[in-house]
Every structure is written in C-alpha cells, then in structure tokens.
Design a protein around this motif. Structure first.
Motif, PDB file in Angstrom:
ATOM      1  N   SER B  60       0.856  -1.179   0.000  1.00 49.76           N
ATOM      2  CA  SER B  60       0.000   0.000   0.000  1.00 49.76           C
ATOM      3  C   SER B  60       0.892   1.229   0.000  1.00 49.76           C
ATOM      4  O   SER B  60       1.619   1.465   0.956  1.00 49.76           O
ATOM      5  N   GLU B  61       0.839   1.960  -1.094  1.00 49.27           N
ATOM      6  CA  GLU B  61       1.694   3.150  -1.183  1.00 49.27           C
ATOM      7  C   GLU B  61       1.222   4.230  -0.225  1.00 49.27           C
ATOM      8  O   GLU B  61       2.025   4.871   0.437  1.00 49.27           O
ATOM      9  N   SER B  62      -0.081   4.409  -0.155  1.00 48.51           N
ATOM     10  CA  SER B  62      -0.579   5.507   0.677  1.00 48.51           C
ATOM     11  C   SER B  62      -0.312   5.236   2.141  1.00 48.51           C
ATOM     12  O   SER B  62      -0.146   6.146   2.939  1.00 48.51           O
ATOM     13  N   ASN B  64       2.166   3.200   3.087  1.00 48.39           N
ATOM     14  CA  ASN B  64       3.584   2.939   3.196  1.00 48.39           C
ATOM     15  C   ASN B  64       3.865   1.645   3.960  1.00 48.39           C
ATOM     16  O   ASN B  64       4.661   1.617   4.896  1.00 48.39           O
ATOM     17  N   GLU B  99      -5.970   0.790  -3.553  1.00 51.54           N
ATOM     18  CA  GLU B  99      -5.357   2.109  -3.510  1.00 51.54           C
ATOM     19  C   GLU B  99      -6.230   3.168  -4.180  1.00 51.54           C
ATOM     20  O   GLU B  99      -6.258   4.322  -3.774  1.00 51.54           O
ATOM     21  N   SER B 178       9.548  -2.021   4.554  1.00 51.34           N
ATOM     22  CA  SER B 178       8.828  -1.273   3.535  1.00 51.34           C
ATOM     23  C   SER B 178       9.709  -0.216   2.908  1.00 51.34           C
ATOM     24  O   SER B 178       9.494   0.198   1.787  1.00 51.34           O
ATOM     25  N   LEU B 181      11.392  -0.791  -0.471  1.00 56.25           N
ATOM     26  CA  LEU B 181      10.690  -0.484  -1.714  1.00 56.25           C
ATOM     27  C   LEU B 181      11.398   0.605  -2.480  1.00 56.25           C
ATOM     28  O   LEU B 181      11.410   0.633  -3.688  1.00 56.25           O
ATOM     29  N   THR B 182      11.932   1.529  -1.738  1.00 57.36           N
ATOM     30  CA  THR B 182      12.494   2.689  -2.408  1.00 57.36           C
ATOM     31  C   THR B 182      14.001   2.772  -2.293  1.00 57.36           C
ATOM     32  O   THR B 182      14.620   3.564  -2.954  1.00 57.36           O
ATOM     33  N   THR B 404       9.249   7.033  -6.139  1.00 59.68           N
ATOM     34  CA  THR B 404       7.920   7.091  -6.754  1.00 59.68           C
ATOM     35  C   THR B 404       6.821   7.151  -5.696  1.00 59.68           C
ATOM     36  O   THR B 404       5.778   7.748  -5.917  1.00 59.68           O
ATOM     37  N   ASN B 405       7.077   6.518  -4.559  1.00 60.81           N
ATOM     38  CA  ASN B 405       6.073   6.526  -3.506  1.00 60.81           C
ATOM     39  C   ASN B 405       6.102   7.879  -2.799  1.00 60.81           C
ATOM     40  O   ASN B 405       6.999   8.175  -2.023  1.00 60.81           O
ATOM     41  N   SER B 408       6.876   8.569   0.848  1.00 56.26           N
ATOM     42  CA  SER B 408       8.210   8.234   1.378  1.00 56.26           C
ATOM     43  C   SER B 408       9.276   9.209   0.931  1.00 56.26           C
ATOM     44  O   SER B 408      10.459   8.885   0.979  1.00 56.26           O
TER      45      SER B 408
END
Lengths: 472, 506
Positions: B60-62, B64, B99, B178, B181-182, B404-405, B408
């Motif tokens: 879930s990006e929102s 995080n 999302e 998490s 991810l980035t 991209t997130n 974050s």
C-alpha cells in the motif's frame, strides 16, 4: 470469521449461497449448511469444533432420553445432569481464570492463572443447548431424531458467533424443509445490508470516537484528564456504538438466516425508545432476557416465592454472562437495582410520571451503565464516574469535544435518528397506497446498492486507521 | 343455447382503470423485489469474481506498508487455525484496486462532519490527544496513554503493527522492510536493531524503537504531532551525552542539538494544553549539560517560522529547517558554512506524508505539499554507504532521487536510516564530524559539505558498534547528537547510552 468482513461477505457467503441454491434436495441443502457452518466455526479455532460437537452429541442423546422416559425420574435426572454439564462446559473455559484471580486476591494465594481456550460463541451455543434440552423435557418441543438436523441447529453459522440465542422451538418447523419465496429473499437481503451498514458505517466509526476519548477496550487511557463534557459525550457515543454494533450484527444474522429460509426471532426492538429500564431489557438483546426469564427463574430455589432474590440472581447472571470481570457483574446488578426500584414503585404509579421525565431517567441510566460496561479497569471506572459529576477538578468542557462533535456531527445525528423506529414507520406509511409501496420497493434497492458500495470501501480500507480496534 | 350471453358479459373482460393500476403497481413492487435480489446478488458475485480473479496488491503506497501475504500452508498451521485466520486477513487486506479507493474513503468520511471537504482549511481534528496537566511537570509519560511510533523516515510501521482489529488483521511489516521499496541497498530490519540492544544497560524500554507522542492535531491542511516528554527524560538525555564528553576528553568536541518540532512554533495557544513545552525540556537539558556544547536550534528555527522550515503533512521538518539548524551548528562549532545560494533547489509535487497515514484525514490528503531539497551546486564530495556494522561499503549519491512513492519522499535524504553514511568532502580544515541522529538528522549533512573534511552519519537506533571505539578509530574531532525533541525525550535516547556501553567488536 466475522460477518462484517470482506472474506466472509464476498467469498464465504457467495460460495455458500451458490452451493445451497444449486442443490435441490432438502437433505442435501441441510448438508451444505452443516458443512459450511462447521468450516465457518473451525476457521479461527479448529479445536473449538470438538467442544461444540461434544455439546451437540450430549444434548441430542439427552433430549431423546427425556422424551423416551417422559414423566419418569430418569427424565428428570437426565435433564438435570445435562443442564449441569452444559453449565460446567461453559463455566470452566470462561470463568476459571477469573475465579482463580479472585481466590488469589482474597486468600492471598498464588495459584497459577490457567490460560484456557474459550471456544468462540460458547456462551451462545450453551444457552441454545440448554433451551433445547429443557424444552424437550417440558414437552414444548419434540426431541430431534435426526442428528444432522440437530447439528445444523447447533452450528448454523449466522448465529453461531454472537447470537441471537435462537430457541429450538422457533426453528423446529424449519429444520427439515424450508420454502423461500422472492419476497422473503428480498427482505432477507435488505436485512443483511441494513445490518452491515449499521455495523460498518455507523458502529465502526463511532468506535473511533470512543477510542479517541477512552482508549481501546484493552488499553484504556487514564481518563482522569478528560473534561466532564468529554466524558458524557464519549460515553453517549459508546452507548450508541453498542446498539449499532450489536443490533447490526443481529440484523445480519437474521437476514442471512432468511436467505436460507429460517425465521429467527427479533433480538432488538429500538431499545432507546423505552420508558422504563424494565422495558429497555424487553427491547435490548431480547433473546438473552427471555432466556433468563424462561429458564433461570424456573429454578426451584428461587422462582416466584422469592421474587427479589431471583431478580438479583437474574441480573447477576446477566452481568456475568457478558464476561468474566467484576465490572460486568456490577453492570448487571446496576440494572437489577433499577428494575427492583421500578417494581417497588409499581407499574401503575410509573405510568403517572410524565414521559419526559421517564425518558430522561432511562437514557441517563442506560448511558451511565454502558460506561460501567466499558471500563474493565477499576481505577479507570472510578475516574470515569468521578468525571461524570466533575469530581476530578477537570474543566467542564474544552475544544477537544467541540472538535470531535464538529467533525462527526452527521454521523452522530444519523445514529440518533436511526435509534427511532423511523424506517418501520415509513414502510407502514408506504403500505397505505400502492404507489408509495412501489416507490418504497424501488428506493430500497437503490439504497441497498449505495450502502454496499460504501461498506465495501470502508471494509477494504479498514486497516488504514491505526486507532481502530487496536489491541482489541 | 346459442347467443346465450347477456349485455353485461363484457364486464368480466373489462378491468376498471383503478384495478389495472393496482395490478400494475403490484407488478412494479414484485419487479422491484426481483431487481433487489438480482442487484445485490450480482454485486456480491462481482466482488467474489474480483477477489478471485484480479491480482491482489502487495504494497500500500498511501499507507507505506506491505500488505498481508498469502499464508504458507502447513498442517500444523491449519490445526492451530493460523492458516485460515491469515487467509481471511489476506483477503481482507489485499482487495484489488484498494489504492484507488483511498481518496474516496477519506472524502466519504469527511462528510461525517460539519465542514465540507471544500472548506477543510477550518477543520480541527484531534487524534488520541489529551490534556497534559501542568501540576506535575515531572510526570513520566505512561505507555498506556502515549502513542508510540517510529521516527524512521519510513515511519508508518508502528501505527500499522498496532492494528489487530476485530476482523483478524495480523501485525504488519516492519518499516525498514517497507523502506526496501524505495532504497536500493540491502536494508537492516528494525528487528536487528532491536536485538542488538539486548545486552547493554540501560535497555531501551520499547523494543519497537518508538518515540512517545501525545496524539496528533490536524488544523486544516496541517498536521501537528503533540509532545509528551518530561523533565526526567531531559535529565536522562543530558546524562547520556555528558558521558561521551567524559569518555572522549578534551580532544573531541561534543555537541547536543535537540531539534524542536512543528508543535513548538505552529500550535495555536488555544491548544497548548494538549502538549508539553519542548522549549522547557530543551532548556532543562541545557542546565544539565556538562562539557557538552549546546547547539541552540530552537532560536535558530524560531527566527524563520514564516518560512517553510517544517512539512505540513509529515512529522519531519523540511530541508530549509535543517539548513538553519546546520548554520547554527557551524557557528557554534566555528567552521565555515556554505550559504544557501551555493545550492540548487529541487522539488517534487504531491507530497503527503506520515501524518496523513496516521490520521487518514482528508484535509491532508487533498492538500499535498511540495517536497523540497537542496543540492550543492558543485558536488565536490563522495558519499559511501556502509552497513550498520560498518561493512559492505558502496559509493552512491547523497540524494536518493526519483522516489515514486510520494509518502516516502523523506527517504530522499541519504536513503533513510538504514546505513552508516560517510561523506568525504574537499574541505581541508582537519575537522572530522560524526553525527548520531534520528531521522531528523538525515536532512542535515548536505549543508555541512563545505564545513568538515569528513562526515559520518549514524542512526543512534540502528548503529551496531561501540560508538566510543568507532569515534576513536575514525579520528573524529567533533561529535554531534542531532535528534528531534521527541527522540531526545523518549526511550530513543537510551540508544545513546546503548551505543556507548556496548561491548567493543561485538
């Protein structure tokens, strides 16, 4: 598995309905229900299935014995021992830890607090079993000869986790074959959606407010810093939450049962409309109140000869049934006290008191009572009671309650609005003319669709809220 | 018998209009019921189909965080009920397209209130706050009434891990996972950080490496985290940093910079009763410092409150805030300082940070901010990333660009907290700095590239070595403790002592 969650609503329920309706034979349909119910029950706690199966076998055999030896001492011995077994089966897992804690506290002993598995819904299925065996002994119902049918009654998934405590006598005629017409199916569907909306849209969001003020049920905040207005506000929201949470769940159970052709009795009847506390309990969790009335008061040691003793026994039991903690017992006795006082005043004189006063009195008693229900920790409970009367030298009100009210005003307004029997009134009114009936039916569908969409969005993102049901 | 009908027989085949109308309406009602059944059932079936056929999101990006994973099957897991519970949790947590429902959900909930989403600038929403009584300034924050969250740049995890709601959601992934991810390099998980702290004294009270906050208040488009802290915590912190000075002696300068957070400057007076004064606690630290030089970040920031020195939607500060704090530090440490004109300003739109994640408040979501960072115009420094035990060096960029997130974006600064970062600059003044910091410190180093020869940046919570030994080995001349007031005045500060007292070469 809970009824108001994605995996139940959109996987379990569709699969169960599909399997049920593609089967035509009545016996096969019952088999479908039994299989799905056992899966449902075993989902979170596979060992628990053994408990409920054991209870089913014992009560099944006992009822047949009672019927066979009707009027003979064997029947009496059978029913007595079976009821005792049922109660022990409930008491050991549910209350052993509580009793041990209290023994340790009173006698300064150091017994280890046992950690026992409490099978889900044990309080409900035990009471169902007791109602069945006693009714069978009294000859109110015939002993069920078909084990599968009795197993279906005991395990039926809509009511297995949180009731209502459906009496066997209510569904006796529906065990073998059930007919469903489109009208019943449609009303069942609407009932499920209504219950879901009450739980997901109203109750879950009200609980966020409660947690914000009081903390979660297990990690309650030290509420001594809350203002008087905060406390009144939050406990009122909690009372509303309890109603929407529990009655929403009952609505779903009743509605789902309807989809399979069962007709359960109502469990709630707009409890906040009550004029007396006695009436409140005739409208709140009806299946529990009637159970105690019909079975516990029958106990020969109390019964009608000692009306007040039996009254307090009932309310002690009601409190204890809700959970193994003193605050629940106090909560039960608290209601018992008001019912006792109402009896002393007598119905006749109560009727003469103006409605406004009666409604203020009952709502106050109910709302304060739910605070007792909420605070399992005694020091918090004491702080809560002191806060209500401003004895904690806190401010009367502050910006906190104002902010919460502003941000939730429509939610709270909706909750209060639906505490009144508005929908039945609208429905009744619509029945006056056919046009209105048609309008009602069409809007019912539209509203259902909207509610399902909202509920699904809320359920999908439920985990987003870090404060919701944390540690619950 | 022919023609046996009467003149009135036609009546039987004639239906009066009102009856026809009635029949028609009954038909409508019946049809409506059929439609009700068909509509609701098909919605359930569509949902069933979507759940079974469409791909389930894993992240879930929102929020995080990683979403629930499909459980591994084993007979023991099946018998204990773990498999089935996790299976439900998986389906509940990973609804396809979840999302895309996030804005809808937040906006829907904002209709509960009196203030419509279009007018949300006037909104005041509290989250788990309470009045902090003045009568006992020494009151220790009790865990029951505080909310613990991680200060790492990737912060969402604690909020997430606390969710075990009635529908059976299980604890969620750690923040460091998490953040993978980035961030490209392998990431040490928080678990490792927690386990490294088990032997030395004093042990951090909270294995989740949390800071204590006293709730959040959202004022329109701005979220502010409310502060708990205590004078006792302040004294503890002072004691921890004093011990460094005592160990290191006169050859090494030790500085303490406790960074105030937005609550110190932007909380309107009417809400002051819901927070403690950070200034009071910082001043109290100052009184207890012994040989350690205080860096007055409070006043440095206070002079620029009309500029964008904090983020609105995240609990961190903004790069500009770090610039002013770094300026103050360089003044105190008597080293040169590069003016902001020596930097290029970069920005990314659409930043909605952690305060939204915690509160789910639509007025934050609907008012994203600009994420700003400053890069030196001439890059005359090299950045090397090491593991928390100072192994596996790899040269990389100081700024982790292209995240991209959007929630974050704070990870842009040195990839977050997961590495020991070494910066070698072209300065030749013989000064070597080490910064022990929480995530607030991540935004500082780029402003010191013209001030020190070398800079080591270590996260006090995850650093795995003995700090004194490390300082000596690297020939450090200046030690800076840079953390926000929340960290300094919570169990995070215990890590300062943990690092110092840890067995060397462990």
């Amino acid at each position: 598995m809970a009824l108001a969650e994605i995996s139940f609503l959109y996987i379990f329920l569709p699969l169960c309905l599909l399997s049920y309706y593609i089967t035509k034979n009545a016996k096969a349909r019952n088999a479908v229900l039994i299989v799905f119910s056992l899966i449902f029950y075993a989902w979170g706690n596979p060992i628990g299935v053994l408990f409920i199966l054991a209870s089913t076998v014992i009560n099944y055999i006992a009822a047949i014995l009672c019927e066979k030896f009707e009027g003979k001492p064997v029947a009496k011995i059978t029913v007595t021992s079976t009821v005792i077994i049922n109660i022990i089966g409930l008491a050991i897992p549910k209350y052993t830890a509580f009793v041990t804690e209290n023994i340790n506290a009173v006698f300064k002993t150091d017994f280890e607090i046992p950690k026992l598995i409490v099978p889900i819904g044990i309080s409900y299925y035990t009471f169902r079993a007791i109602s069945y065996i006693v009714d069978a002994y009294w000859g109110k119902v015939k002993a069920q000869k078909s084990f599968p049918q009795f197993l279906m009654y005991m395990t039926l998934f809509p009511h297995i986790v949180a009731g209502p405590i459906v009496r066997y006598s209510t569904v006796e005629s529906q065990m073998a074959v059930r007919k469903i017409d489109y009208s019943a199916l449609s009303s069942g569907i609407t009932r499920v959606v209504t219950g879901l909306a009450k739980k997901v849209i109203i109750a879950n969001n009200l609980y966020i407010i409660v947690e914000d003020f009081f903390g979660s049920a297990t990690s309650q905040v030290v509420i001594s810093s809350r203002t008087v207005a905060d406390t009144w506000y939050a406990v009122t929201i909690y009372a509303l939450f309890m109603y929407f949470d529990f009655s929403g769940y009952s609505d779903m159970a009743i509605g789902i049962a309807k989809l399979f052709g069962f007709d359960f009795d109502e469990n709630f009847n707009y409890p906040f409309m009550c004029r007396t506390i006695t009436e409140f309990w005739q409208r709140w969790h009806i299946s529990l109140g009637t159970f105690f009335r019909d079975y516990l008061l029958y106990l020969p040691i109390f019964g009608k000869r000692r009306p007040y003793a039996s009254l307090f026994l009932v309310w002690f039991s009601t409190g204890l049934w809700h959970g193994a903690s003193w605050n629940y017992i106090i909560w039960g006795l608290y209601f018992g006290l008001f019912i006792f006082i109402e009896r002393l005043i007598t119905k006749k004189r109560l009727k003469k008191i103006p409605d406004v006063i009666m409604h203020i009195y009952t709502k106050l008693v109910i709302i304060i009572g739910f605070g007792i229900f909420f605070f399992t920790d005694f020091s918090n409970l004491w702080d809560y009671l002191k806060n209500l009367v401003g004895a904690n030298s806190n401010a009367l009100a502050d910006v906190y309650v104002k902010s919460s009210l502003t941000n939730n005003i429509w939610l709270i307004a909706a909750a209060v609005f639906f505490c009144f029997p508005i929908i039945p009134k609208i429905k009744k009114f619509s029945e006056k003319s056919d046009t209105l009936t048609a309008v009602y039916s069409v809007s019912e569908t539209l509203i259902n669709i909207i509610l399902i969409i909202i509920c699904t969005v809320f359920l999908t993102l439920q985990t987003r809220n870090p404060f919701f049901y944390a540690n619950f | 018998m022919a023609n046996n009908y009467t003149a009135f027989d036609f009546v039987e085949s004639y239906t009066p209009p009102e009856i026809r109308r009635k029949e028609k309406l009954q038909n409508v009602t019946r049809t409506a019921k059929y439609i009700n059944i068909a509509a609701v059932c098909s919605m359930f079936m569509i949902a069933f189909f979507i759940l079974l056929v469409f791909e389930h999101p894993t992240v879930s990006e929102s929020e995080n965080r990683e979403l629930e994973k499909f459980p591994k099957f084993s007979f023991s897991a099946l018998l204990s009920g773990e498999f089935t519970s996790n299976l439900s949790a998986y389906f509940n947590d990973t609804v396809p397209f979840r999302e895309s429902l996030v804005p809808f959900n937040s906006n829907l909930k904002s209709y509960f209130g009196m203030i419509s989403p279009d007018d949300d600038k006037n909104k005041v929403v509290f989250y788990n706050a309470h009045i902090i009584s003045d009568d006992d300034p020494n009151e220790q924050s009790s865990p029951a009434q505080t909310n613990s969250i991680t200060t790492a740049a990737t912060t969402v995890s604690t909020a997430a891990t606390q969710i075990t709601d009635a529908s059976g959601t299980t604890p969620l992934q750690s923040d460091a996972q998490s953040s993978a991810l980035t961030t490209t390099p392998p990431v040490t998980t928080t678990t490792t950080a927690a386990t490294t702290t088990t032997t030395p004294t004093p042990e951090p009270q909270d294995p989740n490496v949390g800071i204590m906050h006293e709730g959040i208040v959202v004022l329109g488009d701005t979220g502010i985290m409310l502060y708990g802290g205590s004078l006792a915590n302040a004294e503890e912190y002072a004691g921890y940093v004093n011990a460094y000075k005592a160990d290191l002696g006169d050859s090494v300068n030790v500085y303490s910079m406790v960074i105030p957070t937005a609550v110190s400057y932007y909380l309107p007076d009417e809400f002051k009763q819901y927070t403690r004064s950070q200034k009071g606690d910082i001043d109290h630290i100052l009184q207890h410092l012994n040989g350690v030089v205080n860096v007055d970040a409070y006043s440095a920031l206070a002079a620029h409150t009309d500029e964008k020195i904090y983020t609105r939607t995240d609990h961190h500060w903004a790069a500009l805030g770090a610039y002013y704090a770094a300026q103050e530090f360089c003044k105190t440490a008597n080293v040169p300082f590069l003016d902001i004109s020596e930097y290029d300003r970069y920005s990314v739109d659409g930043y909605v940070g952690t305060l939204y994640t915690y509160t789910n408040e639509s007025s934050l979501l609907n008012n994203p901010e600009e994420f700003v960072y400053y890069k030196p115009k001439t890059e005359n420094y090299t950045t090397t990333y090491y593991s928390q035990s100072f192994t596996n060096p790899s040269v990389g960029a100081l700024f982790n660009e292209g995240i991209t997130n959007k929630s974050s974006l704070y990870l842009t600064f040195m990839r977050g907290d997961s590495n020991i970062v070494h910066i070698k600059t072209s300065v030749t003044n013989g000064r070597k700095l080490i910064i022990f910091k929480d995530s607030y410190g991540n935004a500082i180093p780029e402003f010191l590239t013209g001030s020190f020869e070398e800079i080591y940046v270590c996260d006090m919570r995850y650093f795995e070595l003995n700090s004194i030994e490390f300082i000596k080995q690297q020939g450090i001349t200046d030690v800076l403790f840079a953390s926000c007031a929340f960290s300094a005045m919570s169990s995070n500060a215990d890590y300062i002592e943990v690092m110092r007292t840890r067995q060397p070469n462990q």
